[in-house]
Design a protein around this motif. Structure first.
Motif, short mmCIF file in Angstrom:
data_model
loop_
_atom_site.label_atom_id
_atom_site.label_comp_id
_atom_site.label_asym_id
_atom_site.label_seq_id
_atom_site.Cartn_x
_atom_site.Cartn_y
_atom_site.Cartn_z
N CYS A 99 -0.15 -3.36 -3.40
CA CYS A 99 -0.96 -2.21 -2.98
C CYS A 99 -2.38 -2.66 -2.61
N GLY A 100 -3.07 -1.82 -1.84
CA GLY A 100 -4.46 -2.11 -1.47
C GLY A 100 -4.53 -3.03 -0.26
N GLY A 101 -5.70 -3.67 -0.06
CA GLY A 101 -5.90 -4.53 1.11
C GLY A 101 -5.19 -5.86 0.96
N LEU A 102 -5.10 -6.58 2.06
CA LEU A 102 -4.45 -7.89 2.02
C LEU A 102 -5.31 -8.93 1.32
N GLY A 132 3.67 -0.30 -0.70
CA GLY A 132 2.74 0.20 -1.73
C GLY A 132 3.33 1.31 -2.57
N TYR A 133 2.46 2.01 -3.29
CA TYR A 133 2.93 3.01 -4.27
C TYR A 133 3.85 4.06 -3.66
N ARG A 134 3.52 4.49 -2.45
CA ARG A 134 4.35 5.58 -1.90
C ARG A 134 5.78 5.10 -1.61
N SER A 163 -0.21 -0.49 1.16
CA SER A 163 -0.85 0.73 1.67
C SER A 163 -1.92 1.18 0.70
N ARG A 164 -2.72 2.11 1.18
CA ARG A 164 -3.71 2.78 0.31
C ARG A 164 -3.26 4.22 0.13
N GLY A 165 -3.71 4.85 -0.94
CA GLY A 165 -3.33 6.23 -1.22
C GLY A 165 -1.89 6.34 -1.68
N GLY A 166 -1.41 7.55 -1.79
CA GLY A 166 0.01 7.78 -2.09
C GLY A 166 0.42 7.55 -3.53
N HIS A 167 -0.56 7.46 -4.44
CA HIS A 167 -0.15 7.28 -5.84
C HIS A 167 0.15 8.64 -6.46
N GLU A 168 1.43 8.91 -6.64
CA GLU A 168 1.82 10.16 -7.33
C GLU A 168 2.62 9.75 -8.55
N GLY A 188 -2.26 -5.81 -7.17
CA GLY A 188 -3.29 -5.10 -6.42
C GLY A 188 -4.64 -5.11 -7.12
N GLY A 189 -5.61 -4.49 -6.45
CA GLY A 189 -6.99 -4.51 -6.92
C GLY A 189 -7.29 -3.48 -8.00
N ASP A 190 -8.55 -3.12 -8.13
CA ASP A 190 -8.96 -2.22 -9.21
C ASP A 190 -8.25 -0.86 -9.11
N GLY A 191 -8.16 -0.33 -7.90
CA GLY A 191 -7.47 0.95 -7.72
C GLY A 191 -6.00 0.83 -8.13
N THR A 192 -5.37 -0.24 -7.71
CA THR A 192 -3.96 -0.47 -8.04
C THR A 192 -3.76 -0.56 -9.54
N GLN A 193 -4.69 -1.26 -10.21
CA GLN A 193 -4.54 -1.44 -11.67
C GLN A 193 -4.69 -0.09 -12.38
N LYS A 194 -5.58 0.78 -11.85
CA LYS A 194 -5.70 2.13 -12.43
C LYS A 194 -4.37 2.87 -12.27
N GLY A 195 -3.78 2.70 -11.10
CA GLY A 195 -2.48 3.32 -10.85
C GLY A 195 -1.42 2.76 -11.79
N ALA A 196 -1.48 1.45 -12.05
CA ALA A 196 -0.51 0.80 -12.94
C ALA A 196 -0.64 1.37 -14.36
N PRO A 216 -3.74 -9.04 -10.88
CA PRO A 216 -4.95 -8.62 -10.16
C PRO A 216 -5.08 -9.31 -8.82
N LYS A 217 -5.38 -8.51 -7.80
CA LYS A 217 -5.57 -9.03 -6.44
C LYS A 217 -6.85 -8.43 -5.87
N THR A 218 -7.77 -9.23 -5.44
CA THR A 218 -8.94 -8.70 -4.77
C THR A 218 -9.66 -9.82 -4.03
N PRO A 339 -7.64 6.41 2.57
CA PRO A 339 -6.67 7.24 1.85
C PRO A 339 -6.70 7.09 0.32
N SER A 340 -7.31 5.99 -0.17
CA SER A 340 -7.44 5.83 -1.63
C SER A 340 -8.73 6.44 -2.14
N GLY A 341 -9.56 6.95 -1.23
CA GLY A 341 -10.84 7.53 -1.66
C GLY A 341 -12.00 6.55 -1.65
N ASN A 342 -11.77 5.32 -1.18
CA ASN A 342 -12.88 4.36 -1.09
C ASN A 342 -13.74 4.72 0.12
N PRO A 343 -15.08 4.73 -0.05
CA PRO A 343 -15.92 5.06 1.10
C PRO A 343 -15.76 4.05 2.22
N1 LIG Z 1 -7.69 6.12 -10.18
C1 LIG Z 1 -6.49 5.89 -9.65
N2 LIG Z 1 -5.37 6.34 -10.26
C2 LIG Z 1 -4.15 6.11 -9.72
N3 LIG Z 1 -3.95 5.40 -8.59
C3 LIG Z 1 -5.01 4.93 -7.95
C4 LIG Z 1 -6.33 5.14 -8.44
N4 LIG Z 1 -7.19 4.53 -7.58
C5 LIG Z 1 -6.45 3.99 -6.60
N5 LIG Z 1 -5.14 4.22 -6.81
C6 LIG Z 1 -4.01 3.80 -5.98
O1 LIG Z 1 -3.96 2.38 -5.94
C7 LIG Z 1 -3.62 1.92 -4.65
C8 LIG Z 1 -4.61 0.88 -4.18
O2 LIG Z 1 -5.95 1.36 -4.34
P1 LIG Z 1 -7.12 0.88 -3.35
O3 LIG Z 1 -6.78 1.25 -1.96
O4 LIG Z 1 -8.39 1.38 -3.91
O5 LIG Z 1 -7.04 -0.70 -3.36
P2 LIG Z 1 -7.29 -1.73 -4.52
O6 LIG Z 1 -6.08 -1.84 -5.36
O7 LIG Z 1 -8.55 -1.40 -5.22
O8 LIG Z 1 -7.37 -3.07 -3.69
P3 LIG Z 1 -8.60 -3.58 -2.79
O9 LIG Z 1 -9.70 -2.58 -2.90
O10 LIG Z 1 -8.94 -4.90 -3.36
O11 LIG Z 1 -8.05 -3.69 -1.43
C9 LIG Z 1 -3.55 3.13 -3.75
O12 LIG Z 1 -2.20 3.42 -3.49
C10 LIG Z 1 -4.24 4.22 -4.53
O13 LIG Z 1 -3.67 5.49 -4.31
#
Ligand SMILES: Nc1ncnc2c1ncn2[C@@H]1O[C@H](COP(=O)(O)OP(=O)(O)OP(=O)(O)O)[C@@H](O)[C@H]1O
Ligand SMILES: O=P(O)(O)OC[C@H]1O[C@](O)(CO)[C@@H](O)[C@@H]1O
Ligand SMILES: [Mg+2]
Length: 555
Positions: A99-102, A132-134, A163-168, A188-196, A216-218, A339-343
């Motif tokens: 998940c997240g960027g390459l 990704g998550y979706r 992909s970004r977004g789509g974490h349900e 995946g990165g920080d967002g992905t780990q939160k999803g995990a 962890p990937k970033t 789509p993940s909410g990152n500015p």
């Molecule tokens: N707080 C959160 N809770 C659940 N899922 C999340 C949360 N934040 C992000 N995600 C999910 O994690 C996935 C990756 O998030 P994001 O796009 O922020 O990339 P990342 O993992 O931080 O990687 P990078 O920023 O290094 O490219 C997305 O599918 C997003 O929906």
């Protein structure tokens, strides 16, 4: 993110030691049977003495400590194979998702999870989640085995797509349940780990016999606690090619500037290390150090001086640098997010190119020859390549550490090296803060002493003056009374006076006075910035914050 370490997972050891432990499947399924680790009978590993990790082996978070303050030291559980495992290999159904960027090395991690599970533990059911998550709830899985992944480490990107977004969470865990998956490897990165972590919590809530392991990937190297993220070295190496090109272009012109934009949304590690490695860079701009253009100590002054001295220069800018300045200079603008909410960032590279060109074209009388500026943007090129040799080895260790942990029943962890030893870190620990370049640390000092670039310490003062001047001009142009708070600005003490050169509408230099006001508050449209430094608001300590607790010291 407001997720705390699990109660009961802070273990007090001897001498005041504190183990920040990770969840274990027996926390919610206490009666699970155990099995002997098949590695005991594996010809490659059986011969290696002490291959198995002892139950009480831990890794120190900090290795540089004050000898009088060792009590309360924090430790993480050491990664590696355990004597006993909690899954019968033939019962394992593992899945992998990216998940997240390459990032260079994604395919290597996938390959090594597959090959490690297959050859070390004899697991035969391994699935790839696509996109990704979706992909958990939108797509079919693909079967993975050593043959399928054999050559993938030679390719950039991820064969599983991302992909970004789509974490349900509930849909994802429904899919895990429906498919009978019991080991989930999430890269995946920080967002992905939160999803995990959210997936892990939901599995616990449903009492599922499922372990979730985070890798962890970033590319930005912004994940806290771990030494470094995979792909980072590859990215820094690839960035050298762009910097070399910028140097050649700049050096082949009179008043040549080579400008290179590198990735780094909130953390300027790639820019900093690429600068340190190259030695051709004259100025490195990172998000952690807000910069300004005009006046003493500003960017224009430094560029002017360097061009007069050397006739050319190279500037490296991290994509997240100068965001507040750009936003302010643009006036109103839309705050877009991915789509993940990152500015979504404003393009600092283009903005800087345009500003440098127009400033030196219009306003600089001492330049006999015009500026020749070449802007190189290799941002996606440095992350779309395969990982280099050392990152490949690193990816292998991460993958193996993850599968050993999962087979041993550990879960809700992010795996990674801390002081060069791999360990299992509770996910909340790595996602609650983001790692930034510590500008109070010796590594940044090394960079400054190498480039001799300005420290931009007067940033707050300059920004405040810009705003005051802008407000005055607006008030005058509307032929309104000067607002009270502007006209009644406190008098400037002589020691605080500092001239600021700016350009008026005719292109002539205008010298103004500014006031040193270190308490200035900054507001720029809807974007939020850290008031003391202009740094975008994030959860972790930032430079300039006197309360910041910088605990990462570089050698
Ligand atoms: N707080 C959160 N809770 C659940 N899922 C999340 C949360 N934040 C992000 N995600 C999910 O994690 C996935 C990756 O998030 P994001 O796009 O922020 O990339 P990342 O993992 O931080 O990687 P990078 O920023 O290094 O490219 C997305 O599918 C997003 O929906
Ligand atoms: O892949 P996208 O959505 O274009 O996002 C790019 C972002 O991803 C990263 O590579 C990692 O977060 C950042 O450096 C960059 O800002
Ligand atoms: Mg991220």
């Amino acid at each position: 993110m407001s997720i705390d370490l699990e109660p009961g997972k802070i273990v007090k050891g001897a001498g005041g030691a504190i183990l920040e432990d990770v969840p274990h499947i027996t926390d919610w399924l206490p009666d699970l049977p155990t099995y002997a680790n098949p590695l005991k009978y594996h010809p490659a590993y059986a011969a290696v003495r002490q291959y198995f990790v002892e139950e009480n082996d831990v890794v120190a978070k900090d290795v540089v400590v004050n000898v009088n303050r060792t009590s309360g030291a924090i430790y993480f559980r050491r990664a590696g194979p355990r004597d006993k495992i909690y899954f019968k290999p033939e019962d394992v159904k593992a899945c992998i998702v990216t998940c997240g960027g390459l990032c260079p090395g994604l395919n290597t991690v996938i390959r090594e999870i597959v090959c490690g599970l297959w050859t070390q533990y004899g697991v035969r059911e391994i699935f790839g989640i696509i996109g990704g998550y979706r992909g958990f709830y939108c797509r079919n899985t693909i079967d993975l085995n050593p043959k399928v992944v054999n050559d993938i480490h030679k390719r950039g990107g991820t064969i599983l797509r991302t992909s970004r977004g789509g974490h349900e969470t509930s849909k994802i865990v429904d899919s895990i349940e429906d498919r009978g998956i019991n080991q989930v490897y999430i890269i995946g990165g920080d967002g992905t780990q939160k999803g995990a972590w959210a997936i892990h919590k939901e599995c616990v809530k449903r009492s599922l016999e499922v372990v979730v392991a985070g890798i962890p990937k970033t590319i930005d190297n912004d994940i806290d606690i771990i030494d470094k993220s995979f792909g980072f070295d590859t990215a820094v190496e690839e960035a050298q090619r762009a910097i070399n090109a910028a140097h050649v272009e700049a050096g082949s012109a009179q008043n040549g500037i080579g400008l290179v934009k590198l990735m780094g949304r909130y953390s300027g590690y790639i820019a900093m290390y690429a600068t340190l490695a190259s030695r051709d860079v004259d100025l490195c701009l990172i998000p952690e150090v807000p910069f300004y253009l005009e006046g003493p100590g500003g960017l224009y002054e430094f560029v002017d001086q360097r061009l007069h001295e050397s006739g050319h220069m190279v500037i490296v800018v991290a994509e997240g640098a100068g965001q507040e300045l750009i936003a302010e200079s643009m006036g109103s603008h839309e705050n877009l997010v991915d789509p993940s909410g990152n500015p979504l960032l404003l393009d600092v590279g283009l903005w800087l190119s345009q500003n440098l060109k127009s400033y030196f074209a219009k306003a600089h009388p001492t330049f006999k020859e015009p500026l020749t500026l070449k802007y190189i943007d290799p941002t996606y090129m440095v992350r779309a390549i395969p990982s280099n040799a050392s990152d490949n080895v690193y990816c292998t260790l991460l993958a193996h550490s993850a599968i050993h942990g999962a087979m041993a029943g550990y879960c809700g962890f992010t795996v990674g090296p801390v002081n060069n030893r791999h360990c299992y870190i509770p996910i909340p620990r790595v996602v609650s803060t983001q790692r930034h370049v510590n500008v109070a640390d010796r590594m940044w000092a090394r960079l400054l002493s190498g480039t001799n670039q300005p420290d931009f310490l007067r940033y707050k003062v300059v920004m405040e003056e810009r705003r005051r001047t802008k407000a005055l001009k607006q008030a005058e142009s509307k032929e309104e009374n000067v607002p009270e708070q502007i006209s009644k600005s406190p008098p400037v003490s002589p020691s605080q006076n500092c001239p600021l050169t700016d350009v008026d509408s005719n292109g002539s230099n205008v010298t103004k006075q500014m006031k040193d006001d270190s308490t200035a508050q900054i507001s720029t449209g809807d974007r939020q910035f850290f008031p003391a430094t202009g740094y975008p608001l994030v959860t972790s300590p930032v430079p300039g914050d006197p309360t910041a607790n910088f605990d990462q010291e570089t050698p």
